[in-house]
Write a protein that holds these residues in place. Structure first.
Motif, mmCIF file in Angstrom:
data_model
loop_
_atom_site.group_PDB
_atom_site.id
_atom_site.type_symbol
_atom_site.label_atom_id
_atom_site.label_comp_id
_atom_site.label_asym_id
_atom_site.label_seq_id
_atom_site.Cartn_x
_atom_site.Cartn_y
_atom_site.Cartn_z
ATOM 1 N N GLY A 329 -6.108 -26.851 -21.199
ATOM 2 C CA GLY A 329 -6.523 -25.471 -20.959
ATOM 3 C C GLY A 329 -6.776 -24.693 -22.235
ATOM 4 O O GLY A 329 -7.729 -23.909 -22.323
ATOM 5 N N GLY A 330 -5.912 -24.895 -23.227
ATOM 6 C CA GLY A 330 -6.130 -24.225 -24.507
ATOM 7 C C GLY A 330 -7.432 -24.655 -25.151
ATOM 8 O O GLY A 330 -8.184 -23.838 -25.703
ATOM 9 N N ILE A 331 -7.735 -25.951 -25.088
ATOM 10 C CA ILE A 331 -8.987 -26.468 -25.650
ATOM 11 C C ILE A 331 -10.174 -26.016 -24.818
ATOM 12 O O ILE A 331 -11.231 -25.634 -25.353
ATOM 13 N N ALA A 332 -10.024 -26.039 -23.484
ATOM 14 C CA ALA A 332 -11.115 -25.643 -22.586
ATOM 15 C C ALA A 332 -11.553 -24.206 -22.817
ATOM 16 O O ALA A 332 -12.728 -23.867 -22.661
ATOM 17 N N CYS A 333 -10.614 -23.356 -23.211
ATOM 18 C CA CYS A 333 -10.952 -21.960 -23.520
ATOM 19 C C CYS A 333 -11.977 -21.898 -24.654
ATOM 20 O O CYS A 333 -12.866 -21.043 -24.654
ATOM 21 N N GLY A 334 -11.876 -22.810 -25.596
ATOM 22 C CA GLY A 334 -12.808 -22.856 -26.713
ATOM 23 C C GLY A 334 -14.126 -23.514 -26.373
ATOM 24 O O GLY A 334 -15.036 -23.559 -27.218
ATOM 25 N N ILE A 335 -14.241 -24.055 -25.172
ATOM 26 C CA ILE A 335 -15.494 -24.660 -24.697
ATOM 27 C C ILE A 335 -16.191 -23.718 -23.713
ATOM 28 O O ILE A 335 -17.293 -23.223 -23.970
ATOM 29 N N PHE A 336 -15.518 -23.446 -22.592
ATOM 30 C CA PHE A 336 -16.138 -22.659 -21.533
ATOM 31 C C PHE A 336 -16.051 -21.153 -21.770
ATOM 32 O O PHE A 336 -16.641 -20.374 -21.020
ATOM 33 N N GLY A 337 -15.312 -20.749 -22.823
ATOM 34 C CA GLY A 337 -15.304 -19.339 -23.192
ATOM 35 C C GLY A 337 -16.459 -18.955 -24.097
ATOM 36 O O GLY A 337 -16.701 -17.770 -24.336
#
Length: 412
Positions: A329-337
């Motif tokens: 989730g922390g990494i996904a924030c930097g992708i889909f954010g």
């Protein structure tokens, strides 16, 4: 109008705190349904006592470590009547403490599920105090209060943006899940779980209790995420929509990959919600759906891998659920954010990757250190094989989940 706004913020945050407090009932019943019947009382007592220890420890130590604020002043000053800058009007700072305290108490609740059925009670209580008094506030203050200069120096200065964790994918869930892995490694597997190189299956005691725990957590999670805005002026329906989509994605992914196993389905919802916490305020709903789907797959696959291949006896699968899905989730924030993928922007993939890895690594180290200290200071962390055979209910609390039935059948 100003007084109405202040009072509304107090009420808003109080409702959020109550919703997250209710999630602890979800933690309890999720564990009650997953452990064997002879450990159900212990699961219920642990979660409640852990919450009490967490509250007292966070009040006197943890909140001061994270935010530099002490509550050892007059009641008038606490309500903001003194006109100081530390405490806001109408007790807004006090309900903020309540809200953040429920987050802090979630860490030992997460760990509890991983070390269920073989941890001695008092050493675990000591570990709870150490987690909430020292371990958790250090990462909480670093991310949410910009302590130690890491946000300005490492993340924004070198990687392009602050590390973004809106509602705790890393600060709460990944940290808690990796602490739990350290505790499980220190504690070892339950007696008989991997005897003679084989794997002894241990079925859950109650799928309905497990399901009710999941439902309670899902409902409370909308307070966990949405009300992390901490004011009416900052609240966003986008957070609610993203939480909903990630939850649905986690359920459907776990349903398919887990082959309709009810334990995976109900935990799949939680996997999606864990993963979306960090970026729920900046992602597009489609990005949140994808985040939840991937989290559901991560949980099912890594739960099976950990239990069956690596022989990590994590009873509720809290490391894959909170540790790995939180890390994702922390990494996904930097992708889909990112704006390029429909997000609001203001995030950096580099910051999210590095911050997520650092937070997870810190959790593992903290878990190993804290549970080593608890083991040494508490006279041993692990229950004896005989006590495990009897069950924690009788060995620790001297009463079972159905005492009347036990007396009637002559079992006690």
């Amino acid at each position: 109008m100003e007084q109405l706004q202040q009072g509304s913020d107090v009420f808003f945050l109080l409702v959020g705190a109550i919703l997250v407090f209710a999630m602890h009932g979800g933690f309890a019943f999720l564990e009650v349904g997953t452990v064997r019947h002879k450990n159900q009382v212990n699961a219920l007592v642990k979660i409640l006592v852990d919450f009490a220890i967490s509250t007292v420890t966070y009040f006197f130590i943890g909140y001061w470590v994270a935010y530099g604020v002490t509550f050892l002043v007059s009641a008038s000053a606490l309500t903001g009547a003194g006109g100081g800058e530390v405490f806001g009007p109408q007790g807004i700072s006090l309900v903020k403490f309540f809200f953040l305290c429920t987050f802090a108490a979630a860490i030992p609740a997460i760990v509890s599920g991983g070390i269920a059925e073989r941890a001695r009670f008092w050493p675990q209580c000591l570990a709870t105090a150490l987690i909430v008094g020292i371990g958790y506030p250090l990462i909480e203050g670093t991310v949410w209060n910009s302590n130690f200069g890491m946000q300005a120096g490492l993340f924004k200065g070198m990687l392009g943006a602050d590390f973004h964790d809106f509602a705790g994918s890393i600060v709460v869930h990944a940290f808690g899940g990796w602490v739990a892995l350290g505790a499980v490694m220190k504690l070892g597997a339950r007696a008989g779980r991997y005897d003679k190189g084989g794997i002894q299956g241990i079925p859950p005691s109650s799928i309905p209790w497990l399901a009710m725990g999941s439902w309670m957590l899902c409902v409370g999670w909308f307070g966990f995420n949405v009300m992390s805005a901490q004011s009416l002026s900052g609240v966003s329906g986008l957070v609610a929509m993203n939480s909903l989509m990630a939850m649905a994605g986690g359920i459907l992914a776990a349903l398919v990959v887990g082959r309709n196993d009810p334990g995976f389905v109900h935990n799949g919802a939680l996997a999606g919600l864990v993963a979306v916490c960090a970026g729920s305020d900046v992602m597009h709903p489609v990005g949140s759906l994808v985040t939840g789907i991937i989290a559901g797959v991560i949980f099912v696959q890594m739960f099976q891998m950990a239990q069956n291949k690596w022989k990590i006896d994590d009873v509720l699968g809290v490391w894959p659920l909170h540790g790995l899905c939180g890390l994702w989730g922390g990494i996904a924030c930097g992708i889909f954010g990112l704006e390029a993928l429909g997000g609001i922007g203001g995030v950096s993939f580099g910051s999210q990757l590095v911050g997520s890895l650092l937070g997870s690594a810190y959790g593992l180290v903290a878990g190993l250190v804290i549970y080593t200290v608890a083991d040494l200071a508490g006279g041993g962390l692990r229950m004896s094989d005989e006590d495990q055979r009897r069950g924690a209910d009788l060995a620790i609390h001297k009463i079972s989940a159905n005492p009347e039935e036990d007396v009637r059948m002559g079992r006690v």
